[in-house]
Design an enzyme around this catalytic site. Sequence first.
Site, PDB file in Angstrom:
ATOM      1  N   TYR A 189       0.806  -1.224   0.000  1.00 42.15           N
ATOM      2  CA  TYR A 189       0.000   0.000   0.000  1.00 42.15           C
ATOM      3  C   TYR A 189       0.839   1.275   0.000  1.00 42.15           C
ATOM      4  CZ  TYR A 189      -4.250  -2.703   0.594  1.00 42.15           C
ATOM      5  OH  TYR A 189      -5.294  -3.571   0.399  1.00 42.15           O
ATOM      6  N   ASP A 240      -6.558  -6.332   4.980  1.00 44.11           N
ATOM      7  CA  ASP A 240      -7.649  -5.812   4.162  1.00 44.11           C
ATOM      8  C   ASP A 240      -8.548  -6.967   3.723  1.00 44.11           C
ATOM      9  OD1 ASP A 240      -9.241  -4.259   2.557  1.00 44.11           O
ATOM     10  OD2 ASP A 240      -7.665  -3.658   1.167  1.00 44.11           O
ATOM     11  N   ASP A 291     -12.482  -8.230   5.328  1.00 44.54           N
ATOM     12  CA  ASP A 291     -13.710  -8.317   4.530  1.00 44.54           C
ATOM     13  C   ASP A 291     -14.327  -9.712   4.670  1.00 44.54           C
ATOM     14  OD1 ASP A 291     -13.028  -5.744   3.477  1.00 44.54           O
ATOM     15  OD2 ASP A 291     -14.064  -6.230   1.614  1.00 44.54           O
TER      16      ASP A 291
HETATM   17 MG    MG Z   1     -11.174  -3.500   2.020  1.00 41.94          MG
END
Ligand code: MG
Length: 332
Positions: free
Chosen positions: A123, A226, A230
């Site tokens: 990222y 991440d 989810d």
């Molecule tokens: Mg996400």
Amino acid sequence: MDLCVIEGDGIGLEVIPATVEILQHLLPDLTLHPARAGWQCFQETGQALPDETIALTHQIKAVLFGAANSPSYPVEGYSSPIVRLRRLLKTHANLRPTTYLPVPAARAGVDLLVVRENTEDVYVGDESVDGDTSTAKKVVTRAATERISYTAYQLAEQAQRRRVTVVHKGNVLPQTDGLFRRVAFEISQYYPEIETDELLVDTAAYWMVKEPSRFDVILTSNLYGDILSDMAAAWGGGLGLAPALNLGEDVAIAEPVHGSAPDIAGKGIANPTAAILSAAMLVRYHWKMPEIALRIENAVHMTLEAGIYTADIRPENAFSTQQFTQEVKQRL
Ligand code: MG
Ligand code: NAI
């Protein structure tokens, strides 16, 4: 008390005003500082994260962020404003809890916290292109890994959680993920009362689907956190219910796990729960007002328990964003 409010794009424009209404009801002295960011903002101003917004967030240090549309193809001058804001404000930790909420799709017994490193890994957004070969840089530092590890263990200790699972892919990436793993285990030595184990990320994904109650605290890097958060959100009843908090030394950004949901944006049917619970996390961890946070969480819980659902939870007889918000407000 001051709060910088960034609605962003899509359902951000719906769930953030709903959340603000809840906060204002409990905190009448709250001063709001609206600011812009996102795709719409980029198209109108040429900046996804305008300089005024950056300055304001640095000054206020408490931010409520909706979501931003980010295209999956390169756009000259555009990068995800929330990824950039997390880095600029040095919110080193992204806390993503999944706890049981009384909705049909939720799995009883799931109570886990993903502690996601929030400033590095792939990222850092350092991609390069050489003809038909594209390369992304993955950065792991000892300093950031120590910091996120301490945060994970401190939170585990405070919440009387019993286990931290370090998730990595050190078998394929022994230098980057290997460093993350090594440092996480070093820090674990200072917390002997908390059990530490480890999983390769693919195996962690398998267990997340098969037996999510296996997990307590997950300590992991940016990309894996991440994805796993989810997945965990599905066990909490869906993305419409999944909160998150980006936490730094003296700064926090409350931001639901979900995105701008273009498929339902503008219809007034988005579930504001994720945003409301994200704000409750900011109230607890940044403003240090746990009793106010609990009132918000209890009101949401009672609303769902009464079978009051938005369309993502149950399409029949669904409550709109506004109707649901009023029901929560009544129960505060
Ligand atoms: Mg996400
Ligand atoms: P998404 O999270 O926006 O939506 C996924 C699915 O969940 C959709 O079917 C949506 O309708 C549903 N959903 C999400 N939140 C909901 C809510 N509160 N109530 C009811 N239903 C909800 O993910 P997607 O579609 O992959 O991404 C859409 C856009 O959002 C993309 O441009 C992406 O870059 C951006 N995004 C932004 C984030 C951020 O700003 N923090 C995070 C994730 C995605």
